[in-house]
Scaffold this active site. Structure first.
Site, PDB file in Angstrom:
ATOM      1  N   LYS A 169      -2.786  -3.950   0.562  1.00 19.83           N
ATOM      2  CA  LYS A 169      -2.681  -3.911  -0.801  1.00 19.83           C
ATOM      3  C   LYS A 169      -3.604  -4.677  -1.618  1.00 19.83           C
ATOM      4  O   LYS A 169      -4.226  -4.571  -2.785  1.00 19.83           O
ATOM      5  CB  LYS A 169      -1.348  -3.703  -1.444  1.00 19.83           C
ATOM      6  N   LYS A 176      -1.707   6.043   5.570  1.00 18.77           N
ATOM      7  CA  LYS A 176      -0.600   6.508   5.020  1.00 18.77           C
ATOM      8  C   LYS A 176      -0.543   7.303   3.754  1.00 18.77           C
ATOM      9  O   LYS A 176      -1.424   6.773   2.926  1.00 18.77           O
ATOM     10  CB  LYS A 176       0.343   5.319   5.068  1.00 18.77           C
ATOM     11  N   LYS A 228       1.859   6.357  -3.033  1.00 22.79           N
ATOM     12  CA  LYS A 228       1.431   6.718  -4.489  1.00 22.79           C
ATOM     13  C   LYS A 228       0.363   6.026  -4.845  1.00 22.79           C
ATOM     14  O   LYS A 228      -0.085   6.795  -5.900  1.00 22.79           O
ATOM     15  CB  LYS A 228       3.007   6.212  -4.997  1.00 22.79           C
TER      16      LYS A 228
HETATM   17  P1  ATP Z   1       3.074   2.605  -2.915  1.00 24.95           P
HETATM   18  O1  ATP Z   1       1.726   3.051  -2.689  1.00 24.95           O
HETATM   19  O2  ATP Z   1       3.277   1.984  -4.249  1.00 24.95           O
HETATM   20  O3  ATP Z   1       3.448   1.307  -2.194  1.00 24.95           O
HETATM   21  P2  ATP Z   1       4.428   4.468  -1.567  1.00 24.95           P
HETATM   22  O4  ATP Z   1       3.807   5.807  -1.230  1.00 24.95           O
HETATM   23  O5  ATP Z   1       4.306   3.460  -0.239  1.00 24.95           O
HETATM   24  O6  ATP Z   1       4.040   3.703  -2.801  1.00 24.95           O
HETATM   25  P3  ATP Z   1       7.154   3.111  -1.724  1.00 24.95           P
HETATM   26  O7  ATP Z   1       8.007   3.282  -3.163  1.00 24.95           O
HETATM   27  O8  ATP Z   1       6.379   1.882  -1.395  1.00 24.95           O
HETATM   28  O9  ATP Z   1       6.244   4.424  -1.397  1.00 24.95           O
HETATM   29  O10 ATP Z   1       8.211   3.567  -0.567  1.00 24.95           O
HETATM   30  C1  ATP Z   1       9.393   4.252  -0.683  1.00 24.95           C
HETATM   31  C2  ATP Z   1       9.926   4.625   0.684  1.00 24.95           C
HETATM   32  O11 ATP Z   1       9.312   5.707   1.042  1.00 24.95           O
HETATM   33  C3  ATP Z   1       9.939   3.563   1.643  1.00 24.95           C
HETATM   34  O12 ATP Z   1      11.220   3.750   2.694  1.00 24.95           O
HETATM   35  C4  ATP Z   1       8.600   3.764   2.511  1.00 24.95           C
HETATM   36  O13 ATP Z   1       8.716   3.640   3.746  1.00 24.95           O
HETATM   37  C5  ATP Z   1       8.499   5.432   2.361  1.00 24.95           C
HETATM   38  N1  ATP Z   1       7.398   5.908   2.635  1.00 24.95           N
HETATM   39  C6  ATP Z   1       6.205   5.560   1.785  1.00 24.95           C
HETATM   40  N2  ATP Z   1       5.144   6.487   2.166  1.00 24.95           N
HETATM   41  C7  ATP Z   1       5.538   7.049   3.233  1.00 24.95           C
HETATM   42  C8  ATP Z   1       5.007   7.973   4.180  1.00 24.95           C
HETATM   43  N3  ATP Z   1       3.636   8.343   3.911  1.00 24.95           N
HETATM   44  N4  ATP Z   1       5.515   8.511   5.066  1.00 24.95           N
HETATM   45  C9  ATP Z   1       6.801   8.457   5.327  1.00 24.95           C
HETATM   46  N5  ATP Z   1       7.736   7.530   4.367  1.00 24.95           N
HETATM   47  C10 ATP Z   1       7.012   6.696   3.432  1.00 24.95           C
HETATM   48 MG    MG Z   2       4.835   1.531  -0.329  1.00 24.03          MG
END
Ligand code: ATP
Ligand code: MG
Length: 346
Positions: free
Chosen positions: A120, A208, A211
């Site tokens: 990040k 991955k 968001k």
């Molecule tokens: P950011 O990019 O802001 O970190 P994010 O998409 O990674 O957002 P988080 O809020 O950090 O989302 O994670 C929330 C939950 O969703 C966590 O349990 C994380 O492991 C899960 N998660 C995030 N992205 C994935 C993915 N691509 N596949 C499966 N689980 C995910």
């Molecule tokens: Mg995340």
């Protein structure tokens, strides 16, 4: 839950999702569906991680709405607010206080190993917020404040959960409980389960779905309508080969593997079963079928989310009630932690 110093930790599930943007399919399959599946098995606390969200810039005019949107997704996905406590992380102040204590327990060397910070902060680590660096310490506080035993998360959070266990073990060792008493903080188990613990970007099968990915085409958002879902799947990166008939043959084809995994998870079928149906067919046939499965599975969640978002007062009632129930569990644990650390308390 029993009081903070009880002999054996009670089973308790806790997790959260950051209020850092639109929820996507990865959050839904990797996290949300797992919260819902386990909510009646044991006490469940699910928060909207607004303290984590501000480790990168969030527009103050949007943050409260983003928080409500995530709460709406929790409810729309099937979390029952009478059973699970749903709350904004920042509404339970004990999270930040325990995080400070844990900042003094965790070691720099531990944080230096965290791959999420490296990803990040990118090339300009000196410009990242200090909060982004200590993010995993706040996460340890989120979990241990409830003496949670089970933490359902996506695969990307495994390393942070290990750090939480290290924080718990070091705190127990340094401050301990009186001789003969059990450890104060239980070592929580990550629950990384289900068919899609790591959903990949639609634009890059090695990254991955996130968001924070600047490309909206990289993810299916829970608020996307049927046309948007179909268009994103149509544009998803693939290769020119038809689908194979074995899972092994997908290993070297990350984009194809990801789409098959998404299909299987959304249709509640095994990947082998999906391949048995589509082996030999190209993406011209597979992508429309996947879009149909995705719209069928996500459509009702999207509709319910939209309905709830039109009723912010109802969401606020849920969040307020959840915050009170969460604080009732968290406060005694923080009070006992303060006592163990030796803070003045007249
Ligand atoms: P950011 O990019 O802001 O970190 P994010 O998409 O990674 O957002 P988080 O809020 O950090 O989302 O994670 C929330 C939950 O969703 C966590 O349990 C994380 O492991 C899960 N998660 C995030 N992205 C994935 C993915 N691509 N596949 C499966 N689980 C995910
Ligand atoms: Mg995340």
């Amino acid at each position: 839950m029993s009081d903070a110093s009880s002999a054996k930790p009670q089973p308790l599930t806790l997790s959260g999702i950051q209020a850092s943007g639109s929820l996507h399919l990865g959050n839904y399959l990797g996290a949300l569906k797992r919260f819902v599946a386990g909510q009646h098995d044991q006490p469940t606390f699910v928060f909207v991680a607004d303290l984590h969200a501000i480790t990168v810039w969030q527009d103050p005019a949007l943050l409260a709405a983003q928080t409500r949107e995530i709460a709406a997704a929790y409810l729309a996905a099937g979390l029952d607010p009478k059973s699970a406590a749903i709350f904004p992380q920042s509404a339970v102040r004990a999270h930040t206080e325990l995080a400070w204590i844990f900042n003094c327990v965790a070691r720099l060397g531990w944080l230096d190993r965290m791959t999420q910070f490296k990803e990040k902060s990118g090339k300009h680590k000196e410009r990242a917020s200090v909060g982004l660096y200590t993010y995993p310490v706040l996460q340890a506080a989120d979990i241990l404040l409830y003496r949670a035993t089970h933490v359902p998360v996506g695969a990307d959070q495994k390393q942070h959960l290990e750090l939480t266990r290290d924080v718990a073990a070091k705190f127990n060792n340094d401050y301990g409980a009186p001789a003969g008493q059990p450890d104060f903080f239980p070592l929580p188990e990550p629950v990384i389960q289900g068919p899609a613990t790591r959903v990949m970007s639609l634009r890059d099968g090695l990254a991955k779905m996130s968001k924070s990915d600047p490309s909206d085409l990289s993810r299916i958002n829970l608020l996307d309508d049927a046309d948007a879902i179909a268009a994103k799947i149509r544009k998803a990166k693939t290769d020119p080969e038809p689908l194979p008939d074995t899972l092994e043959a997908l290993e070297a084809r990350p984009e194809a593997k990801n789409l098959v995994a998404i299909y299987a998870a959304l249709a509640d079928r095994s990947e082998a079963d999906v391949l048995a149906e589509y082996a030999g067919q190209g993406f011209g046939a597979f992508k429309p079928a996947l879009a149909e499965v995705a719209v069928h599975a996500l459509g009702p969640v999207t509709a319910e989310m939209r309905r709830l978002m039109n009723d912010p007062a109802e969401i606020d009632r849920v969040l307020k009630d959840g915050a009170q129930r969460a604080a009732a569990v968290a406060e005694p644990v923080l009070a006992e932690t303060r006592r163990l650390v030796g803070f003045w308390n007249a």
